[in-house]
Design a protein around this motif. Sequence first.
Motif, PDB file in Angstrom:
ATOM      1  N   LYS A  91       2.625   7.071   5.978  1.00 36.47           N
ATOM      2  CA  LYS A  91       1.635   6.081   6.394  1.00 36.47           C
ATOM      3  C   LYS A  91       0.245   6.522   5.950  1.00 36.47           C
ATOM      4  O   LYS A  91      -0.096   7.696   5.993  1.00 36.47           O
ATOM      5  CB  LYS A  91       1.649   5.906   7.919  1.00 36.47           C
ATOM      6  N   SER A  92      -0.573   5.541   5.556  1.00 37.92           N
ATOM      7  CA  SER A  92      -1.953   5.825   5.159  1.00 37.92           C
ATOM      8  C   SER A  92      -2.929   5.519   6.282  1.00 37.92           C
ATOM      9  O   SER A  92      -4.008   6.099   6.355  1.00 37.92           O
ATOM     10  CB  SER A  92      -2.333   5.012   3.911  1.00 37.92           C
ATOM     11  N   HIS A  93      -2.549   4.578   7.168  1.00 34.45           N
ATOM     12  CA  HIS A  93      -3.435   4.153   8.255  1.00 34.45           C
ATOM     13  C   HIS A  93      -2.639   3.886   9.520  1.00 34.45           C
ATOM     14  O   HIS A  93      -1.419   3.659   9.473  1.00 34.45           O
ATOM     15  CB  HIS A  93      -4.199   2.874   7.859  1.00 34.45           C
ATOM     16  N   ALA A  94      -3.355   3.899  10.631  1.00 31.31           N
ATOM     17  CA  ALA A  94      -2.738   3.536  11.907  1.00 31.31           C
ATOM     18  C   ALA A  94      -2.240   2.100  11.842  1.00 31.31           C
ATOM     19  O   ALA A  94      -2.836   1.250  11.182  1.00 31.31           O
ATOM     20  CB  ALA A  94      -3.752   3.691  13.036  1.00 31.31           C
ATOM     21  N   GLY A  95      -1.116   1.849  12.510  1.00 30.81           N
ATOM     22  CA  GLY A  95      -0.592   0.485  12.575  1.00 30.81           C
ATOM     23  C   GLY A  95       0.209   0.045  11.379  1.00 30.81           C
ATOM     24  O   GLY A  95       0.674  -1.093  11.317  1.00 30.81           O
ATOM     25  N   THR A  96       0.388   0.939  10.383  1.00 33.84           N
ATOM     26  CA  THR A  96       1.184   0.586   9.206  1.00 33.84           C
ATOM     27  C   THR A  96       2.544   1.274   9.287  1.00 33.84           C
ATOM     28  O   THR A  96       2.730   2.229  10.046  1.00 33.84           O
ATOM     29  CB  THR A  96       0.481   0.999   7.903  1.00 33.84           C
ATOM     30  N   ILE A  97       3.482   0.796   8.480  1.00 32.06           N
ATOM     31  CA  ILE A  97       4.822   1.390   8.445  1.00 32.06           C
ATOM     32  C   ILE A  97       5.212   1.624   6.996  1.00 32.06           C
ATOM     33  O   ILE A  97       5.297   0.689   6.201  1.00 32.06           O
ATOM     34  CB  ILE A  97       5.866   0.470   9.111  1.00 32.06           C
ATOM     35  N   ASN A  98       5.432   2.891   6.653  1.00 32.65           N
ATOM     36  CA  ASN A  98       5.923   3.265   5.311  1.00 32.65           C
ATOM     37  C   ASN A  98       5.169   2.547   4.191  1.00 32.65           C
ATOM     38  O   ASN A  98       5.771   1.927   3.317  1.00 32.65           O
ATOM     39  CB  ASN A  98       7.426   2.955   5.187  1.00 32.65           C
ATOM     40  N   ASP A  99       3.838   2.639   4.216  1.00 31.16           N
ATOM     41  CA  ASP A  99       3.061   1.974   3.172  1.00 31.16           C
ATOM     42  C   ASP A  99       2.683   2.926   2.038  1.00 31.16           C
ATOM     43  O   ASP A  99       1.912   2.576   1.157  1.00 31.16           O
ATOM     44  CB  ASP A  99       1.802   1.336   3.771  1.00 31.16           C
TER      45      ASP A  99
END
Length: 407
Positions: free
Chosen positions: A329-337
């Motif tokens: 993850k690159s940021h909070a609230g993302t999934i496997n981005d």
Amino acid sequence: MNRKIEIINTRECNITLLVGNIFLHSKYYPVKEGEKFIELNEKFYRNKDVVMVYGLGLGYHVKELLKRCNDDCKIYIFDADKEIIKIADDLGSLENIRKDKRVKVFDNYSQKFLQDFVRIAQLVDDILIYKPSVKLLSDEYIPLKNILEDYNVAKIAVERFSEVMSGNYEHNLRLKTPAIKEFFNRINVKGETVIVVAAGPSLDYNINTLKKLNGKVKVFSVGRALGTLMENEINPDMITIIDSQEGVCNQLKGYENSDIPLCFLSTASRWAVSNYNGPKYMFYNEENEDDIIINTGKTVAVATLNIAIKGGAKEIIFVGQDLGFLDNKSHAGTINDVSDDGVYKKVLSVNGSMISTNDGYMYFKRQIEKEIEENPNVRFINCSKGARIKGTVEMELEEVNTKVGDI
């Protein structure tokens, strides 16, 4: 340095160097290559009184530059690679360059060399960088490589968005919103602890503890972290935006009518600033009539940090400031981005493992560390889970919560 350096004769009957498996100049036509390089970079020297160059090499491009600069031009040339410089001097390649009265060469690598580089850079609009000279620098010159890399990152950002930034500035100025000085009158953090919340993936891990701290300490949030905070009933004491693009509106979407102060850079997204109906305060990253300069470091994290410092905070806690990728993850609230096939660097994390990062994050890391180094009277605590940040005390956010009050 243990580099293998070979002197190679070219088809032009001139010399190039092969350093490892990299050519310093063209394998075949170094003079023509130097001429082409200068021809394509006319903006660096045309009608200029001061020109700054990094990279001497064997001097082919510099000699062509000298042909095109007027007699009154001052030309400052920096190069730290003493091995290559010695070879070039022994070959007589730099003799005419060193004799030219317009030229001052900086080739004695030291702390003063770095200070001179920064000082001269302030005299010019841009630096002409001969990239092979940078590419061949060994790890001995990491501080210089970082400076050159940071310069390029900042330059690319300005060049890419300069037109929209100009439009934003004109628009934001017309709004006549209060300046950052008024924000400091409204939100007093002098002598207090401030939590600076970024939108890194570890924000998700700390969100429950952050809820317990809400209202007990001041919370300054970057725009991108606002949604995560508000969804968890955490009302920050301030939001910061500096990015110029229209898409920044999405960071504030749904919260345009909140009473949270928005602090925005003078060149920040005019769409986001206009849409926000709560209290707004504009700041500058250069000299202005307010006489308060907020250092942005080209990243909203540094801007938010510097606002807390300029406000007089005695202790600053980083949350979600990961400067790398966690759990894909690159940021909070993302999934496997974060894709597995990307080209990433590695950086040491707070738990001692190596995590993936990139040049942009490493640039931000150095800017944050510079802020920390320049403010020794402030205590900095890193409660994030990503890269280690030099000058911080590493601590679990639960420990902070325990100090502030009962869990």
